[in-house]
Design an enzyme around this catalytic site. Structure first.
Site, mmCIF file in Angstrom:
data_model
loop_
_atom_site.group_PDB
_atom_site.id
_atom_site.type_symbol
_atom_site.label_atom_id
_atom_site.label_comp_id
_atom_site.label_asym_id
_atom_site.label_seq_id
_atom_site.Cartn_x
_atom_site.Cartn_y
_atom_site.Cartn_z
ATOM 1 N N GLY A 69 51.597 24.231 5.095
ATOM 2 C CA GLY A 69 51.315 24.439 3.660
ATOM 3 C C GLY A 69 50.853 23.043 3.038
ATOM 4 O O GLY A 69 50.787 22.806 1.911
ATOM 5 N N GLY A 112 47.424 22.040 3.655
ATOM 6 C CA GLY A 112 45.980 21.518 3.792
ATOM 7 C C GLY A 112 45.454 21.438 5.100
ATOM 8 O O GLY A 112 44.460 20.953 5.365
ATOM 9 N N GLY A 126 45.270 23.578 7.476
ATOM 10 C CA GLY A 126 44.815 24.626 8.379
ATOM 11 C C GLY A 126 45.894 25.224 9.269
ATOM 12 O O GLY A 126 45.549 25.878 10.039
ATOM 13 N N SER A 156 47.857 27.768 8.591
ATOM 14 C CA SER A 156 47.869 29.443 8.719
ATOM 15 C C SER A 156 46.542 30.000 9.473
ATOM 16 O O SER A 156 46.618 31.215 10.189
ATOM 17 C CB SER A 156 47.926 30.082 7.284
ATOM 18 O OG SER A 156 47.022 29.584 6.368
ATOM 19 N N ALA A 157 45.164 29.250 9.151
ATOM 20 C CA ALA A 157 44.323 29.699 10.091
ATOM 21 C C ALA A 157 44.574 29.456 11.572
ATOM 22 O O ALA A 157 43.957 30.260 12.499
ATOM 23 C CB ALA A 157 42.960 29.022 9.456
ATOM 24 N N ASP A 191 38.343 27.481 6.940
ATOM 25 C CA ASP A 191 39.605 27.145 7.823
ATOM 26 C C ASP A 191 39.531 28.049 9.160
ATOM 27 O O ASP A 191 39.671 27.205 10.189
ATOM 28 C CB ASP A 191 41.122 27.595 7.328
ATOM 29 C CG ASP A 191 41.300 26.573 6.077
ATOM 30 O OD1 ASP A 191 40.499 25.768 5.604
ATOM 31 O OD2 ASP A 191 42.521 26.658 5.754
HETATM 32 O O1 PMV Z 1 44.220 26.027 2.684
HETATM 33 P P1 PMV Z 1 43.861 24.680 2.390
HETATM 34 O O2 PMV Z 1 44.830 24.038 1.364
HETATM 35 O O3 PMV Z 1 43.352 23.954 3.512
HETATM 36 O O4 PMV Z 1 42.474 24.921 1.393
HETATM 37 C C1 PMV Z 1 41.405 25.739 1.745
HETATM 38 C C2 PMV Z 1 40.196 25.268 0.898
HETATM 39 C C3 PMV Z 1 39.766 25.902 -0.380
HETATM 40 O O5 PMV Z 1 38.577 25.792 -0.517
HETATM 41 C C4 PMV Z 1 40.762 25.476 -1.626
HETATM 42 C C5 PMV Z 1 40.209 27.523 -0.235
HETATM 43 C C6 PMV Z 1 39.061 28.004 0.692
HETATM 44 O O6 PMV Z 1 39.577 29.470 0.852
HETATM 45 O O7 PMV Z 1 38.211 27.498 1.155
#
Ligand code: PMV
Length: 288
Positions: A81, A83, A85, A87-88, A130
């Site tokens: 959580g 940023g 990635g 979950s991806a 991601d």
């Molecule tokens: O999931 P994060 O925290 O890496 O954010 C993804 C990047 C955003 O641009 C905020 C959302 C997206 O779907 O691109």
């Protein structure tokens, strides 16, 4: 019967949020990630994760695996959580392990589509940035389009990155929705981020010119309303520790700040002395 898949974590160098509206973003795969191991077993599918199992994770697993006949092991060295990635990386690892278990060879497009369906459980409607990086590694320019994304591989990002952890998880879904609600009041901020990203792409090799552009990107993210006092302070701390530039990375509202400079290990060491939870990550080259 055992199958294994891996997805790498990512760092967004520029363009988060603006990427949702069709502007370019740059991101690199990093030497941290998530591995999923699947083993056939009798009875209902069970999940073991070194970072705990919540409802959303169980739902995401059901999207790919169904409810029976497997033991699932998840191991990750990504902060959750934040940023990076996570979950991806999980989604890609899961799709790959599942394909291997069933002897399927997925094209990059099939893998992307399946992983995006899993990631949607966590993020609503992710741009796909991601996932693109989790699957390929390396450095990419990502542009979302109405007919699908344009993903361009760029030379590997040549600098280790100092990562400062705010210790708080940002809620990507909520932050993206908040930007959408404020769209009318945002003026040219999203366009400015897109323009800055084009400039950043020209300066990736030189931390002295790259750094200030990254800090300018942070200021635009503040104007978008996705930064907070804690993240702004981490940017200032990075600059006082020898960084040439720093910005929040990912959706914001918590998560991480990234910094570049001539001596990234020294930035990390000095930040740690000030009580910041800092570490170094290394960009990885493209895998496929
Ligand atoms: O999931 P994060 O925290 O890496 O954010 C993804 C990047 C955003 O641009 C905020 C959302 C997206 O779907 O691109």
């Amino acid at each position: 019967m055992r199958a294994e898949g891996h997805g790498s974590g990512k760092i967004i160098l520029c363009g988060e949020h603006a990427v949702v509206y069709g502007h370019p973003a740059l991101a690199t795969g990093i030497d941290r990630g998530t591995t999923v191991v699947l083993e056939r077993a009798e009875g209902p599918t069970t999940v073991h994760s070194d970072q705990g199992v919540d409802e959303r994770l169980e739902h995401a697993l059901r999207v790919v695996l169904g409810g029976n006949g497997l033991r699932v092991h998840i191991a990750s060295d990504l902060l959750m959580g934040r940023g990076m990635g996570s979950s991806a990386a999980l989604a890609v690892a899961l799709v790959r392990a599942n394909a291997q278990l069933f002897g399927m060879t997925l094209s990059a497009d099939q893998e992307h589509a399946q992983a995006l369906a899993v990631e949607s459980v966590f993020h609503g409607t992710p741009s796909g940035l991601d996932n693109a990086v989790a699957a390929r590694g390396g450095m990419v320019r990502f542009v979302r389009g109405s007919d699908g994304p344009t993903i361009t591989s760029l030379p590997s990002f040549p600098h280790p990155i100092a990562v400062f952890d705010s210790g708080r998880a940002g809620d990507t879904r909520q932050l993206v929705a908040g930007v959408r609600e404020r769209l009318d009041a945002l003026g040219s901020v999203l366009q400015d981020i897109g323009d800055l990203c084009a400039d950043i792409e020209q300066q990736l090799g030189d931390v002295h010119t790259l750094g200030p552009l990254m800090t300018a990107n942070h200021d635009l993210l503040r104007r978008l309303g996705v930064s907070d006092a804690g993240l702004d302070q981490l940017v200032l701390t990075a600059l006082s520790c020898g960084a040439t530039g720093a910005k929040l990375s990912g959706a914001g509202g918590g998560g991480i700040v990234i910094a570049v400079g001539p001596d990234p290990a020294d930035i990390v060491a000095r930040a740690k002395q000030q009580g910041v939870d800092a570490h170094l990550v290394h960009p990885i080259p493209r895998a496929r």
